[in-house]
Design a protein around this motif. Structure first.
Motif, mmCIF file in Angstrom:
data_model
loop_
_atom_site.group_PDB
_atom_site.id
_atom_site.type_symbol
_atom_site.label_atom_id
_atom_site.label_comp_id
_atom_site.label_asym_id
_atom_site.label_seq_id
_atom_site.Cartn_x
_atom_site.Cartn_y
_atom_site.Cartn_z
ATOM 1 N N THR A 69 0.886 -1.207 0.111
ATOM 2 C CA THR A 69 -0.150 -0.040 0.161
ATOM 3 C C THR A 69 0.844 1.237 0.044
ATOM 4 O OG1 THR A 69 -1.789 -1.181 1.112
ATOM 5 C CG2 THR A 69 -1.619 1.096 1.253
ATOM 6 N N TRP A 80 -2.944 10.986 -1.246
ATOM 7 C CA TRP A 80 -3.325 9.929 -2.119
ATOM 8 C C TRP A 80 -2.691 8.466 -1.582
ATOM 9 C CZ3 TRP A 80 0.283 6.358 -4.438
ATOM 10 C CH2 TRP A 80 -0.024 5.899 -5.528
ATOM 11 N N ARG A 81 -3.460 7.456 -1.887
ATOM 12 C CA ARG A 81 -3.054 6.227 -1.665
ATOM 13 C C ARG A 81 -3.691 5.312 -2.718
ATOM 14 N NH1 ARG A 81 -5.017 4.331 3.996
ATOM 15 N NH2 ARG A 81 -4.642 2.028 3.443
ATOM 16 N N GLN A 82 -2.836 4.290 -2.624
ATOM 17 C CA GLN A 82 -3.229 3.133 -3.450
ATOM 18 C C GLN A 82 -2.527 1.651 -3.216
ATOM 19 O OE1 GLN A 82 -3.298 3.743 -7.585
ATOM 20 N NE2 GLN A 82 -2.719 1.801 -8.328
ATOM 21 N N SER A 83 -3.539 0.476 -3.321
ATOM 22 C CA SER A 83 -2.916 -0.793 -2.804
ATOM 23 C C SER A 83 -2.373 -1.469 -4.292
ATOM 24 C CB SER A 83 -3.865 -1.592 -2.201
ATOM 25 O OG SER A 83 -4.013 -1.034 -1.070
ATOM 26 N N VAL A 86 2.127 0.015 -8.605
ATOM 27 C CA VAL A 86 1.921 1.143 -9.725
ATOM 28 C C VAL A 86 3.185 1.044 -10.691
ATOM 29 C CG1 VAL A 86 1.651 3.333 -9.678
ATOM 30 C CG2 VAL A 86 0.663 2.033 -7.870
ATOM 31 N N ASP A 90 3.197 5.601 -14.259
ATOM 32 C CA ASP A 90 1.992 6.306 -13.523
ATOM 33 C C ASP A 90 2.320 6.803 -12.490
ATOM 34 O OD1 ASP A 90 0.476 5.143 -15.606
ATOM 35 O OD2 ASP A 90 -0.198 3.501 -14.578
ATOM 36 N N ILE A 94 1.456 10.789 -10.940
ATOM 37 C CA ILE A 94 0.923 10.867 -9.801
ATOM 38 C C ILE A 94 1.734 11.767 -8.888
ATOM 39 C CG2 ILE A 94 -0.239 9.925 -7.664
ATOM 40 C CD1 ILE A 94 -0.759 7.400 -9.429
#
Length: 99
Positions: A69, A80-83, A86, A90, A94
């Protein structure tokens, strides 16, 4: 670690935190991507790796349920967050949005 972590994420420079685990395959795929991103963006970003197994309280505080994560902090605030993994292009796009 917690007080030190708060000092790190309070930085004016955006801080990308990688919550990861040693046993996690996708985390191992993300590691070289993060190195390349750091090499390209240089001092405009800080990247910190947090092992979820060694820092369970911190992982719980930010509700990290899966690894990897990524959470981007700007002046101590998650923006901002993403699991999951990536891609380098990209991630760079970001991160540039928050500089």
């Amino acid at each position: 670690m917690k007080s030190n972590f708060n000092n790190i994420i309070a930085s004016k420079t955006p801080v990308l935190v990688d919550f990861h685990a040693d046993w996690c395959g996708p985390c191992k795929m993300l590691a070289p991507i993060l190195k390349e991103v750091k090499a390209e963006l240089g001092d405009s970003i800080k990247i910190v790796k947090i092992d979820v197994d060694r820092n369970q309280e911190l992982s719980g505080k930010f509700q990290v349920r899966g690894v990897p994560t990524l959470i981007l902090f700007k002046e101590g605030v998650p923006v901002w967050r993403q699991s999951g993994v990536v891609s380098k292009p990209d991630l760079i796009n970001i991160l540039r949005n928050y500089n």
